[in-house]
Write an enzyme that holds these catalytic residues in place. Structure first.
Site, PDB file in Angstrom:
ATOM      1  N   HIS A 221      -7.533  -5.561   0.827  1.00 41.51           N
ATOM      2  CA  HIS A 221      -6.330  -4.793   1.106  1.00 41.51           C
ATOM      3  C   HIS A 221      -5.493  -5.361   2.253  1.00 41.51           C
ATOM      4  CE1 HIS A 221      -4.262  -1.178  -0.027  1.00 41.51           C
ATOM      5  NE2 HIS A 221      -4.149  -0.804   1.222  1.00 41.51           N
TER       6      HIS A 221
ATOM      7  N   SER B  59       0.808  -1.209   0.000  1.00 41.62           N
ATOM      8  CA  SER B  59       0.000   0.000   0.000  1.00 41.62           C
ATOM      9  C   SER B  59       0.849   1.270   0.000  1.00 41.62           C
ATOM     10  CB  SER B  59      -0.964  -0.063   1.178  1.00 41.62           C
ATOM     11  OG  SER B  59      -1.920   0.944   1.063  1.00 41.62           O
TER      12      SER B  59
END
Ligand SMILES: *[C@@H]1O[C@H](CO)[C@@H](O)[C@H](O)[C@H]1NC(C)=O
Ligand SMILES: *[C@@H]1O[C@H](CO)[C@@H](O)[C@H](O)[C@H]1NC(C)=O
Ligand SMILES: *[C@@H]1O[C@H](CO)[C@@H](O)[C@H](O)[C@H]1NC(C)=O
Ligand SMILES: *[C@@H]1O[C@H](CO)[C@@H](O)[C@H](O)[C@H]1NC(C)=O
Length: 422
Positions: free
Chosen positions: A393, A191
């Site tokens: 995620h 990320s």
């Protein structure tokens, strides 16, 4: 763990602004999170969280804690597992791997799954020299050669500076300390750990030569298609220079402390605005078929690890503009800083290093279309689309199949690179 804290951040963004504009009293209430996590064990963990060093040595591995000074004076706490006690390979050639956490995360998040599953241990047991970075502002990197972390000047940075200075410093330092004549490292980021890689490699393209292979988990650069409802709702307010974003700028956000968890809990109370969102998160925690709940509990006592509010603003700007570009200071200041009313785009075409993009359909932050739009502009990339349709995620930190889907394939790619070199 990493960017699920992005959610916390957004929630708190709202509350900080709320609290600043009116003095709202947050009552003690039926705290869902507290109920979930108020075991004797978590109470102990929250008081004395294990450090990265503790965790690694508990499993018997050698560990070093380095202080790396950046060109602009930040002092970063970076951990190293130099070799494997199982392999006794301290005298062998050990290629370097640098691993970077996501927003609000730190070096600990990579370790929760333990030696049989977590990437750093698997790497070190495969003969690598493993470095776990901590970007400026988090628990391990709150020092500066002249600024105090109590001043806004210390917090006047975004992920731009983390990429430009911190990652550059870590790469150079690890190459030198390793001392075996390696000219380049393998890189892994999750990320924000990918955003900062794209930043550095596009603006200082000479660093591409110092990269062997790079692995971007849930790559975040272009953010126009992101499905995250809360961010989508808030970005119109915080994604531009205005009163809200100025109030919110240059502050420390969510340093590690129990107080923060309490606020989070309050906001998730049955009558609170963010209730449905919290329920979504909790369900995710409790899908024990997907997430390792032991590792999850470890994380709660340790996170979040803090960041600057500017990092969040910069992401919101990215979402609002639909572009991967430098920080927007407002037209007037942009002219001073960039010599143009709009901030310049990051020239990702200059990223010549071998970039592996690991992405998935169900990622709340890294939308497939955004990843593909970025990929189109990268000259030297390989795409790895996750076959599990539910992969999200934070599965990169906690999924029970992480080893199979991600860690083993990543290590294979690095090993293949190394054997082709020799
Ligand atoms: C590594 O090298 C040092 C110095 O030559 C030697 O003393 C040590 O025994 C070696 N260790 C291993 C595990 O081979
Ligand atoms: C889950 O996490 C625990 C605690 O770190 C670890 O011992 C265990 O091996 C992990 N299992 C899986 C499948 O990830
Ligand atoms: C933050 O740093 C930039 C330079 O990077 C500077 O132009 C700006 O004035 C600083 N802002 C504050 C509020 O100190
Ligand atoms: C939990 O995970 C399993 C296995 O991946 C999946 O089949 C199931 O739909 C998930 N449940 C929820 C509520 O997301």
């Amino acid at each position: 763990m990493h960017d699920y804290f992005f959610s916390v951040v957004i929630i708190l963004a709202v509350s900080v602004i709320g609290l600043r504009s009116a003095s709202i009293y947050i009552p003690e209430s039926h705290l869902i999170f507290q109920k979930l996590y108020s075991t004797a064990q978590t109470a102990v963990d929250a008081k004395n969280p294990l450090t990265t060093r503790d965790r690694i040595s508990l499993h018997g591995y050698p560990v070093e804690h380095h202080q790396i000074v950046t060109e602009d004076g930040y002092i970063l706490g970076v951990f190293r597992i130099p070799h494997s006690h199982k392999l006794q390979n301290q005298n062998n050639t050990r290629p370097i791997v640098l691993i970077e956490h996501g927003l609000m995360g730190g070096s600990d998040v990579w370790l929760f799954l333990g030696p049989n599953h977590a990437l750093p241990y698997l790497l070190v047991d495969s003969g690598f020299d493993v470095w776990l970075g901590n970007s400026r502002g988090n628990t391990y990197s709150r020092k500066h050669s002249s600024l105090s972390a109590d001043t806004p000047d210390f917090w006047n940075f975004s992920w731009h500076e983390i990429g430009y200075y911190d990652i550059a410093a870590m790469i150079d330092y690890s190459l030198e300390k390793n001392g075996q004549g390696h000219k380049a490292v393998h890189y892994v980021g999750h990320s924000q750990g990918t955003t900062i890689f794209f930043t550095l490699m596009s603006l200082r393209p000479e660093y591409n030569e110092k990269i062997k292979t790079a692995h971007m988990f849930a790559p975040v650069a272009i953010m126009s298609k992101m499905q995250y409802k809360l961010v989508r709702k808030l970005s119109p307010y915080l994604g531009h220079q205005n009163l809200y974003s100025r109030l919110f700028a240059n502050m420390e956000f969510l340093p590690y402390n129990g107080y923060v968890l309490r606020i989070f809990s309050n906001l998730c109370g049955p009558d609170q605005v963010f209730r449905s969102f919290c329920v979504y998160l909790i369900k995710a925690f409790y899908n024990s078929t997907r997430w390792n709940s032991t590792a999850m509990t470890e994380g709660i006592g340790n996170q979040p690890a803090g960041c600057s509010t500017n990092q969040i603003l910069h992401y919101m700007q990215a979402h609002e503009s639909g572009r991967f570009r430098q920080y927007d200071h407002g037209a007037k200041n942009n002219r001073k800083v960039y010599n143009s009313a709009e901030p310049p785009d990051y020239p990702v075409e200059k990223i010549t290093s071998n970039v592996h993009l690991w992405y998935s359909e169900n990622d709340i932050m890294a939308a497939v279309d955004d990843v593909l739009a970025l990929a189109k502009r990268l000259p030297n990339k390989e795409l790895h689309f996750m076959e599990d349709p539910l992969w999200d995620h934070d599965d990169y930190a906690l999924n029970t199949e992480l080893r199979t889907y991600i860690n083993v394939p990543v290590i294979e790619i690095m090993k293949k690179f190394e054997s082709s070199e020799n």
